[in-house]
Write a protein that holds these residues in place. Structure first.
Motif, PDB file in Angstrom:
ATOM      1  N   ILE A   1      28.136  88.054  98.269  1.00 22.74           N
ATOM      2  CA  ILE A   1      27.340  87.256  97.351  1.00 22.74           C
ATOM      3  C   ILE A   1      27.140  88.054  96.119  1.00 22.74           C
ATOM      4  CG2 ILE A   1      24.979  86.514  97.192  1.00 22.74           C
ATOM      5  CD1 ILE A   1      24.692  86.818 100.424  1.00 22.74           C
ATOM      6  N   ALA A   2      27.531  86.914  95.086  1.00 24.09           N
ATOM      7  CA  ALA A   2      27.428  87.529  93.553  1.00 24.09           C
ATOM      8  C   ALA A   2      25.969  87.500  93.160  1.00 24.09           C
ATOM      9  CB  ALA A   2      28.358  86.857  92.895  1.00 24.09           C
ATOM     10  N   ILE A   3      25.349  88.514  92.622  1.00 27.08           N
ATOM     11  CA  ILE A   3      23.868  88.622  91.961  1.00 27.08           C
ATOM     12  C   ILE A   3      24.187  88.760  90.568  1.00 27.08           C
ATOM     13  CG2 ILE A   3      21.929  89.649  91.815  1.00 27.08           C
ATOM     14  CD1 ILE A   3      22.175  90.448  94.601  1.00 27.08           C
ATOM     15  N   GLU A   4      23.674  87.781  89.886  1.00 19.44           N
ATOM     16  CA  GLU A   4      23.645  87.793  88.442  1.00 19.44           C
ATOM     17  C   GLU A   4      22.251  88.068  87.893  1.00 19.44           C
ATOM     18  OE1 GLU A   4      26.892  86.837  85.897  1.00 19.44           O
ATOM     19  OE2 GLU A   4      26.358  88.446  87.118  1.00 19.44           O
ATOM     20  N   VAL A   5      22.123  89.179  87.115  1.00 15.23           N
ATOM     21  CA  VAL A   5      20.804  89.622  86.825  1.00 15.23           C
ATOM     22  C   VAL A   5      20.828  88.826  85.293  1.00 15.23           C
ATOM     23  CG1 VAL A   5      19.240  91.576  86.118  1.00 15.23           C
ATOM     24  CG2 VAL A   5      20.783  91.600  88.005  1.00 15.23           C
TER      25      VAL A   5
END
Length: 153
Positions: A80-84
């Motif tokens: 899963i990609a997490i973008e902050v």
């Protein structure tokens, strides 16, 4: 060349094939994925919270599409990609993602086959500090809820 690469990705997203000759496509990808990567304090805080949860992740990952993502999390063998997302990812003072952010998320989902989760700055900032003044526990609870929606964390 960066925008040309994004246009080429659009063609690949729509038709399954690139619109540029291979050598030009490869050159555009090289330029697109070569930008300086930097981590914000917010991103570091999210990474610390993930670490405290025992979640496996990588930071600043360059994907096959050429996009870089802040964090790539592995949960139950699912990536899963997490973008902050800080303020520059949104339109003015609204909570609506800007065009650049929306395009990036869409192309990552379509071309890298990853779910993209956003950690918007206003949600992270709203996390209650624990009595000892540490946001780590509150941040961990927030991420557990967020990741539980996709990865059965």
């Amino acid at each position: 060349l960066r925008q040309l690469h994004q246009w080429n990705l659009w063609g690949k997203e729509r038709s399954g094939k690139t619109l540029l000759p291979v050598d030009v496509s490869e050159h555009c990808l090289k330029i697109f994925s070569s930008s300086e990567l930097s981590q914000s304090r917010l991103q570091n805080d999210v990474a610390r919270a993930l670490c405290s949860m025992g979640v496996t992740f990588e930071e600043e990952v360059i994907l096959n599409s050429g996009y870089s993502i802040d964090l790539l999390v592995s949960i139950n063998e699912k990536e899963i990609a997490i973008e902050v997302d800080g303020p520059y990812h949104f339109i003015g003072k609204s909570k609506k993602p800007n065009g650049k952010t929306r395009l990036k998320r869409r192309q990552i989902r379509a071309l890298d086959n990853l779910e993209v989760i956003s950690v918007p700055y206003w949600e992270w900032d709203a996390i209650e500090e624990m009595p000892e003044g540490d946001k780590l526990k509150g941040g961990s609870r927030y991420l557990e809820k967020l990741l539980g929606k996709v990865g059965n964390c």
